[in-house]
Design a protein around this motif. Structure first.
Motif, PDB file in Angstrom:
ATOM      1  N   THR A   6      75.287 -46.478 -30.878  1.00 27.47           N
ATOM      2  CA  THR A   6      75.413 -47.154 -29.588  1.00 27.47           C
ATOM      3  C   THR A   6      76.883 -47.182 -29.202  1.00 27.47           C
ATOM      4  O   THR A   6      77.768 -47.289 -30.060  1.00 27.47           O
ATOM      5  N   ILE A   7      77.113 -47.058 -27.908  1.00 25.22           N
ATOM      6  CA  ILE A   7      78.469 -47.105 -27.367  1.00 25.22           C
ATOM      7  C   ILE A   7      78.472 -48.137 -26.248  1.00 25.22           C
ATOM      8  O   ILE A   7      77.642 -48.085 -25.344  1.00 25.22           O
ATOM      9  N   GLU A   8      79.408 -49.078 -26.352  1.00 26.77           N
ATOM     10  CA  GLU A   8      79.526 -50.142 -25.363  1.00 26.77           C
ATOM     11  C   GLU A   8      80.978 -50.208 -24.900  1.00 26.77           C
ATOM     12  O   GLU A   8      81.865 -49.682 -25.568  1.00 26.77           O
ATOM     13  N   THR A   9      81.192 -50.872 -23.782  1.00 27.12           N
ATOM     14  CA  THR A   9      82.560 -51.142 -23.342  1.00 27.12           C
ATOM     15  C   THR A   9      82.831 -52.630 -23.494  1.00 27.12           C
ATOM     16  O   THR A   9      81.908 -53.447 -23.470  1.00 27.12           O
ATOM     17  N   ARG A  10      84.105 -52.943 -23.690  1.00 32.38           N
ATOM     18  CA  ARG A  10      84.528 -54.342 -23.786  1.00 32.38           C
ATOM     19  C   ARG A  10      85.837 -54.443 -23.018  1.00 32.38           C
ATOM     20  O   ARG A  10      86.747 -53.636 -23.230  1.00 32.38           O
ATOM     21  N   GLY A  11      85.919 -55.412 -22.153  1.00 30.04           N
ATOM     22  CA  GLY A  11      87.135 -55.575 -21.360  1.00 30.04           C
ATOM     23  C   GLY A  11      87.386 -54.340 -20.504  1.00 30.04           C
ATOM     24  O   GLY A  11      86.465 -53.599 -20.167  1.00 30.04           O
ATOM     25  N   ASP A  12      88.636 -54.116 -20.168  1.00 26.39           N
ATOM     26  CA  ASP A  12      89.005 -52.995 -19.296  1.00 26.39           C
ATOM     27  C   ASP A  12      89.344 -51.722 -20.041  1.00 26.39           C
ATOM     28  O   ASP A  12      89.339 -50.649 -19.457  1.00 26.39           O
ATOM     29  N   ARG A  13      89.685 -51.825 -21.353  1.00 27.30           N
ATOM     30  CA  ARG A  13      90.236 -50.658 -22.037  1.00 27.30           C
ATOM     31  C   ARG A  13      89.547 -50.288 -23.335  1.00 27.30           C
ATOM     32  O   ARG A  13      89.962 -49.339 -23.989  1.00 27.30           O
ATOM     33  N   GLU A  14      88.510 -50.998 -23.743  1.00 29.53           N
ATOM     34  CA  GLU A  14      87.920 -50.758 -25.061  1.00 29.53           C
ATOM     35  C   GLU A  14      86.561 -50.081 -25.003  1.00 29.53           C
ATOM     36  O   GLU A  14      85.763 -50.328 -24.106  1.00 29.53           O
ATOM     37  N   VAL A  15      86.338 -49.247 -26.030  1.00 29.94           N
ATOM     38  CA  VAL A  15      85.029 -48.656 -26.297  1.00 29.94           C
ATOM     39  C   VAL A  15      84.645 -49.107 -27.695  1.00 29.94           C
ATOM     40  O   VAL A  15      85.463 -49.040 -28.623  1.00 29.94           O
ATOM     41  N   VAL A  16      83.410 -49.576 -27.840  1.00 27.24           N
ATOM     42  CA  VAL A  16      82.910 -50.039 -29.133  1.00 27.24           C
ATOM     43  C   VAL A  16      81.760 -49.122 -29.543  1.00 27.24           C
ATOM     44  O   VAL A  16      80.772 -48.987 -28.802  1.00 27.24           O
ATOM     45  N   ILE A  17      81.899 -48.483 -30.709  1.00 27.17           N
ATOM     46  CA  ILE A  17      80.902 -47.533 -31.215  1.00 27.17           C
ATOM     47  C   ILE A  17      80.279 -48.154 -32.462  1.00 27.17           C
ATOM     48  O   ILE A  17      81.003 -48.530 -33.390  1.00 27.17           O
ATOM     49  N   ILE A  18      78.957 -48.254 -32.475  1.00 27.35           N
ATOM     50  CA  ILE A  18      78.255 -48.912 -33.575  1.00 27.35           C
ATOM     51  C   ILE A  18      77.233 -47.946 -34.161  1.00 27.35           C
ATOM     52  O   ILE A  18      76.476 -47.307 -33.420  1.00 27.35           O
ATOM     53  N   ARG A  19      77.201 -47.881 -35.493  1.00 29.69           N
ATOM     54  CA  ARG A  19      76.249 -46.986 -36.170  1.00 29.69           C
ATOM     55  C   ARG A  19      75.984 -47.534 -37.567  1.00 29.69           C
ATOM     56  O   ARG A  19      76.914 -47.930 -38.266  1.00 29.69           O
ATOM     57  N   ALA A  20      74.725 -47.573 -37.967  1.00 29.99           N
ATOM     58  CA  ALA A  20      74.350 -48.031 -39.304  1.00 29.99           C
ATOM     59  C   ALA A  20      74.057 -46.838 -40.207  1.00 29.99           C
ATOM     60  O   ALA A  20      73.609 -45.785 -39.738  1.00 29.99           O
ATOM     61  N   PHE A  21      74.318 -47.030 -41.498  1.00 26.33           N
ATOM     62  CA  PHE A  21      74.087 -45.992 -42.504  1.00 26.33           C
ATOM     63  C   PHE A  21      73.321 -46.593 -43.673  1.00 26.33           C
ATOM     64  O   PHE A  21      73.558 -47.738 -44.055  1.00 26.33           O
ATOM     65  N   ASN A  22      72.429 -45.792 -44.256  1.00 27.42           N
ATOM     66  CA  ASN A  22      71.672 -46.207 -45.439  1.00 27.42           C
ATOM     67  C   ASN A  22      72.477 -45.911 -46.688  1.00 27.42           C
ATOM     68  O   ASN A  22      72.129 -45.048 -47.481  1.00 27.42           O
ATOM     69  N   ALA A  23      73.583 -46.626 -46.849  1.00 29.30           N
ATOM     70  CA  ALA A  23      74.473 -46.393 -47.991  1.00 29.30           C
ATOM     71  C   ALA A  23      75.345 -47.616 -48.189  1.00 29.30           C
ATOM     72  O   ALA A  23      75.616 -48.356 -47.238  1.00 29.30           O
ATOM     73  N   PRO A  24      75.816 -47.817 -49.420  1.00 29.44           N
ATOM     74  CA  PRO A  24      76.726 -48.928 -49.691  1.00 29.44           C
ATOM     75  C   PRO A  24      78.058 -48.761 -48.952  1.00 29.44           C
ATOM     76  O   PRO A  24      78.512 -47.650 -48.688  1.00 29.44           O
ATOM     77  N   ARG A  25      78.681 -49.881 -48.656  1.00 29.99           N
ATOM     78  CA  ARG A  25      79.942 -49.890 -47.904  1.00 29.99           C
ATOM     79  C   ARG A  25      81.027 -49.073 -48.595  1.00 29.99           C
ATOM     80  O   ARG A  25      81.789 -48.366 -47.934  1.00 29.99           O
ATOM     81  N   ASP A  26      81.136 -49.156 -49.933  1.00 34.64           N
ATOM     82  CA  ASP A  26      82.159 -48.375 -50.638  1.00 34.64           C
ATOM     83  C   ASP A  26      82.034 -46.883 -50.351  1.00 34.64           C
ATOM     84  O   ASP A  26      83.038 -46.190 -50.183  1.00 34.64           O
ATOM     85  N   MET A  27      80.796 -46.393 -50.319  1.00 40.68           N
ATOM     86  CA  MET A  27      80.586 -44.958 -50.056  1.00 40.68           C
ATOM     87  C   MET A  27      80.978 -44.593 -48.630  1.00 40.68           C
ATOM     88  O   MET A  27      81.582 -43.541 -48.392  1.00 40.68           O
ATOM     89  N   VAL A  28      80.628 -45.441 -47.673  1.00 42.85           N
ATOM     90  CA  VAL A  28      80.971 -45.166 -46.268  1.00 42.85           C
ATOM     91  C   VAL A  28      82.491 -45.217 -46.091  1.00 42.85           C
ATOM     92  O   VAL A  28      83.071 -44.373 -45.394  1.00 42.85           O
ATOM     93  N   PHE A  29      83.155 -46.156 -46.754  1.00 42.92           N
ATOM     94  CA  PHE A  29      84.616 -46.237 -46.700  1.00 42.92           C
ATOM     95  C   PHE A  29      85.243 -44.957 -47.256  1.00 42.92           C
ATOM     96  O   PHE A  29      86.135 -44.376 -46.637  1.00 42.92           O
TER      97      PHE A  29
END
Length: 159
Positions: A6-29
């Motif tokens: 998902t892609i959303e806007t916030r305020g006048d200058r921001e884009v927020v990109i959200i995505r979930a993964f089926n994996a532990p946080r350490d692996m995604v990092f």
């Protein structure tokens, strides 16, 4: 199943990109910070490779990416790490070689773990509303989802 990008806007200058993964946080990092892994998924759509992926993962350290298309075109960008809190947060500057966004952007990646899944929220602060709106008119979402689909596969192989 991974959640849809998902892609959303916030305020006048921001884009927020959200995505979930089926994996532990350490692996995604790790997938976001190790050149050998980034080269396998951060490619966008189709016929692109990443011949240059340099990372000095420390506050004040820099990174550099260059992508090459099968037809020979190249696109490069880089920046500096402003904040690193492994495995939950990375703040970087971002500037493309061909600066079509009129200045440096600041990207904040936050990784949240819950129930063996990780949600990645990337917030990009652009130099102006016009720069943000220009980015939103590109096929950015398609390219990001293509990369994230490759990341899903990579995480499944190493999970």
């Amino acid at each position: 199943m991974p959640a849809k990008l998902t892609i959303e806007t916030r305020g006048d200058r921001e884009v927020v990109i959200i995505r979930a993964f089926n994996a532990p946080r350490d692996m995604v990092f790790e997938a976001h910070t190790k050149p050998a892994l980034l080269r396998r998924w951060l490619l966008g759509p189709g016929d692109w490779t990443m011949p240059v992926c340099e990372i000095d993962l420390r506050v004040g350290g820099s990174y550099r990416y260059v992508w090459r298309h099968a037809d020979g075109r190249e696109m490069g960008m880089g920046g500096v790490y402003r904040e690193i809190v492994a495995p939950e947060r990375i703040v970087t500057t971002e500037l493309f070689d061909e600066d079509w966004t009129n200045g440096e952007a600041v990207t904040t990646l936050v990784l949240t773990a819950k129930g063996g899944r990780t949600t990645a929220v990337s917030t990009v602060l652009y130099s102006s509303r016009a720069a943000r709106d220009a980015v939103l008119k590109t096929p950015m979402a398609d390219g990001m989802e293509a990369g994230y689909a490759r990341l899903d596969e990579l995480l499944a192989q190493h999970g």
